[in-house]
Design a protein around this motif. Structure first.
Motif, PDB file in Angstrom:
ATOM      1  N   ASN A 123      18.984  60.967 -38.111  1.00  0.00           N
ATOM      2  CA  ASN A 123      18.611  61.905 -37.059  1.00  0.00           C
ATOM      3  C   ASN A 123      18.864  63.337 -37.524  1.00  0.00           C
TER       4      ASN A 123
ATOM      5  N   ALA B 246      20.122  66.747 -36.660  1.00  0.00           N
ATOM      6  CA  ALA B 246      20.907  67.529 -35.715  1.00  0.00           C
ATOM      7  C   ALA B 246      20.856  68.994 -36.144  1.00  0.00           C
TER       8      ALA B 246
ATOM      9  N   LYS C 142      21.073  69.180 -29.585  1.00  0.00           N
ATOM     10  CA  LYS C 142      21.539  68.722 -30.896  1.00  0.00           C
ATOM     11  C   LYS C 142      22.906  68.050 -30.797  1.00  0.00           C
TER      12      LYS C 142
ATOM     13  N   VAL D  78      22.102  64.586 -29.962  1.00  0.00           N
ATOM     14  CA  VAL D  78      21.641  63.835 -31.133  1.00  0.00           C
ATOM     15  C   VAL D  78      22.829  63.270 -31.914  1.00  0.00           C
TER      16      VAL D  78
ATOM     17  N   THR E 118      23.733  59.340 -32.507  1.00  0.00           N
ATOM     18  CA  THR E 118      23.948  58.842 -33.867  1.00  0.00           C
ATOM     19  C   THR E 118      25.178  57.953 -33.933  1.00  0.00           C
TER      20      THR E 118
ATOM     21  N   CYS F 140      23.236  54.391 -39.361  1.00  0.00           N
ATOM     22  CA  CYS F 140      22.702  55.557 -38.652  1.00  0.00           C
ATOM     23  C   CYS F 140      23.583  56.768 -38.945  1.00  0.00           C
TER      24      CYS F 140
ATOM     25  N   CYS G 239      23.386  61.427 -39.372  1.00  0.00           N
ATOM     26  CA  CYS G 239      22.598  62.609 -39.035  1.00  0.00           C
ATOM     27  C   CYS G 239      22.926  63.752 -39.985  1.00  0.00           C
TER      28      CYS G 239
ATOM     29  N   ASP H 294      27.939  62.741 -39.769  1.00  0.00           N
ATOM     30  CA  ASP H 294      27.099  63.930 -39.622  1.00  0.00           C
ATOM     31  C   ASP H 294      27.346  64.813 -40.839  1.00  0.00           C
TER      32      ASP H 294
END
Length: 256
Positions: free
Chosen positions: A137, A139, A157, A160, A164, A178, A180, A244
């Motif tokens: 994803n 972000a 964001k 998001v 995630t 998953c 981001c 992330d």
């Protein structure tokens, strides 16, 4: 290393900017790329570039905020084989604070940036459950630090990032990863259009000013985001999920 041979990738917003870079890099590494975008001209050009270079790519005009449209396209792609990679890249920006953001703009950002990601997750994951896969994803550093006049954008964001983490946790047993990416400013056609619209005659001056807000002294390049996306979706990143990744020229850690 980092090959995507025999893998099918769905990339939303792949008609320009970061999405285009990801689609191009993935195709170069052997993936069959499926671009979902509202920009028919841009996406068609990307597909042409990829296929001319010997890669595999198709375009589907799609409004990711409409679940029925997303489902029809995703089911069609899945009918020809597995879906191995999903890149939730489609998104829109907005400038405004909590008290200056009109309700209509707020709803529009939620529909594209949040519901659009949900719609793709909702329709792709059932197909991924069979053989596993990688979801990435898009972000933003706006989900990590306070950015002036980005109230609604930052909110979407942040959502998001939350999605995630939830997806990474819920689908571990299905071998679905998953993650981001949170970019800082990246030089895309959107940036050029933004400067032309809001700072006519001062584009170069403002471009330089925005570039210098990042400690490294420049904006990111779309392909640099594409390379990180490639790694996170490759087999070499099989131990990574629920993360992330800021890719920001030092913005979040080195700005003092």
């Amino acid at each position: 290393m980092f090959r995507l041979d025999n893998k099918t990738a769905i990339i939303t917003g792949g008609g320009s900017g970061i999405g285009k870079a990801i689609a191009t890099v993935f195709a170069q590494q052997g993936a069959s790329v499926h671009i979902l975008d509202m920009d028919e001209q841009g996406a068609t050009n990307v597909v042409k570039e990829i296929t001319t270079a010997g890669g595999k790519a198709q375009f589907y005009k799609c409004d990711v905020s409409k679940q029925a449209d997303v489902k029809q396209i995703v089911d069609g792609i899945a009918g020809s084989g597995t879906i191995d990679i999903l890149i939730n890249n489609a998104g829109i920006a907005h400038i405004g604070t909590a008290d200056t953001t009109p309700e209509a703009d707020f709803d529009r950002l939620v529909n594209v940036n949040v519901k659009g990601v949900y719609n793709c997750l909702h329709t792709v994951i059932p197909h991924m459950k069979q053989n596993g896969g990688s979801i990435l994803n898009m972000a933003s550093i706006a989900s990590l630090v306070g950015i002036p006049d980005r109230f609604a954008y930052s909110m979407t964001k942040g959502a998001v990032v939350g999605m995630t983490l939830s997806v990474a946790k819920d689908y571990l047993k299905y071998n679905i990863r998953c993650n981001c990416i949170s970019p800082a400013r990246v030089h895309t056609p959107f940036v050029d259009g933004f400067l032309a619209k809001n700072y006519p005659g001062k584009e170069e001056e403002m471009f330089e000013k925005l570039s210098k807000t990042q400690p490294i002294g420049r904006m990111g390049k779309p392909e640099e985001i594409g390379y990180l996306a490639l790694y996170l979706c490759s087999n070499e990143a099989s131990f990574i999920t629920g993360c992330d990744y800021p890719i920001d020229g030092g913005f979040t850690k080195l700005n003092n």
